[in-house]
Design a protein around this motif. Structure first.
Motif: not given
Length: 90
Positions: A62, A31, A72, A65, A67, A58-60, A69-70
């Motif tokens: 972390e 991120v 993306i 972390k 991308l 969801e706010r990114l 993992d989200y």
């Protein structure tokens, strides 16, 4: 192939942000790295620590972390917000 995400800025404009040129590296981008790329790509942008990103609901928030993992991927659309100073003193 250039891997990109689409960032929607505060005015609703869409900007393509180049991330990398291979899938292996795409899975490692964090991120914080994306925030730095946005700060460079969009003129007059606030410092990268003032940028908030949203993907889906969801706010990114972390910064270390990945991308990946989200969820993306190439050409995902990410919303951008700017943190503003304010609030009541404690």
């Amino acid at each position: 192939m250039i891997y990109q995400v689409i960032v929607i800025d505060l005015e609703g404009n869409k900007k393509a942000i180049d991330l990398c040129d291979n899938e292996k590296y795409m899975q490692r981008i964090t991120v914080m790295e994306l925030k730095k790329k946005i700060a460079v790509k969009i003129p007059g942008m606030a410092a990268d620590e003032d940028i908030e990103l949203v993907f889906g609901q969801e706010r990114l928030n972390e910064e270390n972390k990945r991308l990946f993992d989200y969820g993306i991927q190439h050409m995902s659309v990410i919303g951008m917000l700017i943190k503003l100073p304010g609030g009541l003193p404690h």
